[in-house]
Design a protein around this motif. Structure first.
Motif, PDB file in Angstrom:
ATOM      1  N   LEU A  35      37.860  44.593  39.129  1.00 37.94           N
ATOM      2  CA  LEU A  35      36.359  45.313  39.293  1.00 37.94           C
ATOM      3  C   LEU A  35      35.552  44.935  38.368  1.00 37.94           C
ATOM      4  N   SER A  36      34.228  45.363  38.604  1.00 41.17           N
ATOM      5  CA  SER A  36      33.189  44.859  37.923  1.00 41.17           C
ATOM      6  C   SER A  36      33.015  45.633  36.541  1.00 41.17           C
ATOM      7  N   VAL A  41      33.147  50.932  33.098  1.00 41.31           N
ATOM      8  CA  VAL A  41      32.308  51.598  32.024  1.00 41.31           C
ATOM      9  C   VAL A  41      32.050  52.837  32.853  1.00 41.31           C
ATOM     10  N   CYS A  42      31.785  53.213  34.004  1.00 37.76           N
ATOM     11  CA  CYS A  42      31.516  54.368  34.672  1.00 37.76           C
ATOM     12  C   CYS A  42      32.884  55.103  34.742  1.00 37.76           C
ATOM     13  N   PHE A 199      24.868  48.483  36.628  1.00 38.63           N
ATOM     14  CA  PHE A 199      25.683  47.551  36.705  1.00 38.63           C
ATOM     15  C   PHE A 199      26.749  47.627  37.577  1.00 38.63           C
ATOM     16  N   ALA A 200      27.327  48.813  37.840  1.00 38.51           N
ATOM     17  CA  ALA A 200      28.384  49.017  38.823  1.00 38.51           C
ATOM     18  C   ALA A 200      27.852  49.042  40.308  1.00 38.51           C
ATOM     19  N   TRP A 204      29.542  46.023  42.944  1.00 39.32           N
ATOM     20  CA  TRP A 204      30.411  47.109  43.353  1.00 39.32           C
ATOM     21  C   TRP A 204      31.430  46.498  44.015  1.00 39.32           C
ATOM     22  N   ARG A 205      32.931  46.656  43.773  1.00 41.32           N
ATOM     23  CA  ARG A 205      33.871  45.902  44.257  1.00 41.32           C
ATOM     24  C   ARG A 205      34.811  47.122  44.841  1.00 41.32           C
ATOM     25  N   PRO A 206      35.586  46.726  45.733  1.00 47.14           N
ATOM     26  CA  PRO A 206      36.701  47.829  46.491  1.00 47.14           C
ATOM     27  C   PRO A 206      37.533  47.929  45.386  1.00 47.14           C
ATOM     28  N   LEU A 207      37.796  49.352  45.404  1.00 41.52           N
ATOM     29  CA  LEU A 207      39.059  50.054  44.578  1.00 41.52           C
ATOM     30  C   LEU A 207      40.212  50.300  45.456  1.00 41.52           C
ATOM     31  N   SER A 208      41.220  49.498  44.863  1.00 44.55           N
ATOM     32  CA  SER A 208      42.422  49.599  45.503  1.00 44.55           C
ATOM     33  C   SER A 208      43.521  50.632  44.738  1.00 44.55           C
ATOM     34  N   ALA A 209      44.382  51.085  45.469  1.00 42.11           N
ATOM     35  CA  ALA A 209      45.479  52.166  44.729  1.00 42.11           C
ATOM     36  C   ALA A 209      45.946  51.653  43.506  1.00 42.11           C
ATOM     37  N   ASP A 210      46.398  50.544  43.326  1.00 43.11           N
ATOM     38  CA  ASP A 210      46.849  49.872  42.015  1.00 43.11           C
ATOM     39  C   ASP A 210      45.948  49.918  40.914  1.00 43.11           C
TER      40      ASP A 210
END
Length: 298
Positions: A35-36, A41-42, A199-200, A204-210
Motif C-alpha cells: 500500500l502507498s 496514513v489515512c 498522497f493516497a 492509490w493501490r488495491p486493498l486486499s483482504a489480508d
C-alpha cells in the motif's frame, strides 16, 4: 479519558504508550510496499476519527479549541510527522525508522530555544552533538553497500519526522493547560487525514483482504498510544516525556527482529545507543541521576 490513579499517571502510562507506538510501527511495516504511504496514513487517522465520533457522545464531552492556532498547528505538524515517519518505515526496517523519529526530544529542545526563548545549556549542546552523530551512524548503516536511494530517502524522512514531532509536542504542551487529550487528538486526526489524502489519491493501490487486519492494527494501536501519550504529557515535562518514549525504538527493534526477522546491523545498533544516550543526556535525565547537585552555601 477516564480518571487514572495518581501513581499511574505520567511515566508509567508513557511506557505503555511507547509499546503501543512500537506495535503501530510493526503493523505499518507489514503492509510496506503493498500500500502507498498515503493510504496507511489515512487509515491511521480515519480510525482515530471513528473512535472520537463515539468517544465524545459516550463521555458527554465536546471538543475544546481554546487556542485555535495552536490547535491547528498541533494537527498539521503531527500529521506531517506521521507521513514522513511512515515513509521511513516503508523504506527502512522498523528499528532504524523509529529510532530516527525518536530524536524528537532534541528537536523540541532546539525549537524551544527559538520559539519559546529557552536558554541553551551544556547538557543540551553535548546531547545534540551525540544525538546527531548517533543518527548519522544509523543513516549511514542503512545506505552503505551501494548507497541505495530508497534507504537514503527513508533515513532523511525519519529525521524530518523527528523535527516535525518536536514542533508538534511543543504545541501539545502549550495546549494541555486548558485543552483535554481527546480534543488535541481530534486535531491530530483531522489535519493528519488532510495531509494523507492527496498522497493516497496520487498513489492509490488495491486493498486486499489480508491488509485489513494490519491497517486496523495501525489505527487501533495508534489511538491507544496517542490518547495515553497526550493524557500523560499533562503530568510530566516535555523532557521527561521524551526520555520515557526512548523505549519505543527499543520495543520496535525487538518486535521487528522477533516477528519480521529484520536484521540487527551492528553499526545501526551502535548508532542507536549513541543516539538514545544523547537524548537522555541532552534532556537532563543522566545528569540528574549521576551528577551530584551542588549544595547551597550555608
Amino acid at each position: 479519558m477516564p480518571s487514572v490513579p495518581e501513581r499511574l499517571r505520567g511515566t508509567p502510562l508513557l511506557v505503555v504508550a511507547s509499546l503501543m507506538f512500537a506495535v503501530m510501527a510493526l503493523c505499518a511495516r507489514t503492509v510496506a510496499g503493498r500500500l502507498s504511504v498515503g493510504q496507511v496514513v489515512c487509515a491511521r487517522f480515519a480510525i482515530g476519527l471513528v473512535f472520537l465520533v463515539f468517544y465524545f457522545p459516550l463521555t458527554g464531552t465536546r471538543p475544546r479549541m481554546g487556542k485555535p492556532v495552536l490547535w491547528t498547528l498541533r494537527g498539521l505538524f503531527g500529521g506531517g510527522s506521521v507521513y514522513f515517519y511512515f515513509v521511513a518505515i516503508d523504506r527502512l526496517a522498523v528499528g532504524p525508522a523509529t529510532l530516527l523519529n525518536s530524536c524528537w526530544p532534541i528537536c523540541a529542545a532546539i525549537l524551544g530555544i527559538f520559539i519559546l526563548g529557552e536558554r541553551v545549556n551544556g547538557y543540551l549542546a553535548t546531547g545534540l552533538v551525540a544525538t546527531t552523530f548517533g543518527a548519522g551512524l544509523v543513516i549511514w548503516s542503512t545506505v552503505q553497500g551501494g548507497l541505495a536511494l530508497t534507504s537514503g530517502v527513508g533515513a532523511w524522512a525519519g529525521a524530518l519526522s523527528a523535527l516535525l514531532s518536536g514542533a508538534a509536542v511543543i504545541a501539545l504542551r502549550a495546549l494541555r493547560g486548558d485543552t483535554d487529550a481527546a480534543s488535541i487528538f481530534l486535531s491530530f486526526c483531522f489535519f493528519g487525514l488532510l495531509v494523507g489524502v492527496p498522497f493516497a489519491v496520487q498513489d492509490w493501490r488495491p486493498l486486499s483482504a489480508d491488509m485489513v487486519l494490519p491497517l486496523l492494527g495501525v489505527g487501533l494501536s495508534s489511538v491507544v498510544a496517542q490518547m495515553i501519550f497526550t493524557y500523560a504529557m499533562g503530568y510530566v515535562t516535555a523532557a521527561a516525556g521524551g526520555i520515557t518514549t526512548q523505549l519505543t525504538p527499543a520495543f520496535s527493534w525487538l518486535l521487528g527482529a522477533l516477528l519480521l526477522g529484520e536484521p540487527l546491523q551492528p553499526l545501526a545498533m551502535v548508532g542507536s545507543l549513541v543516539c538514545m544516550g544523547g537524548v537522555l543526556w541532552g534532556t537532563g535525565l543522566v545528569p540528574r541521576l549521576f551528577v551530584p547537585t551542588p549544595k547551597p552555601s550555608p
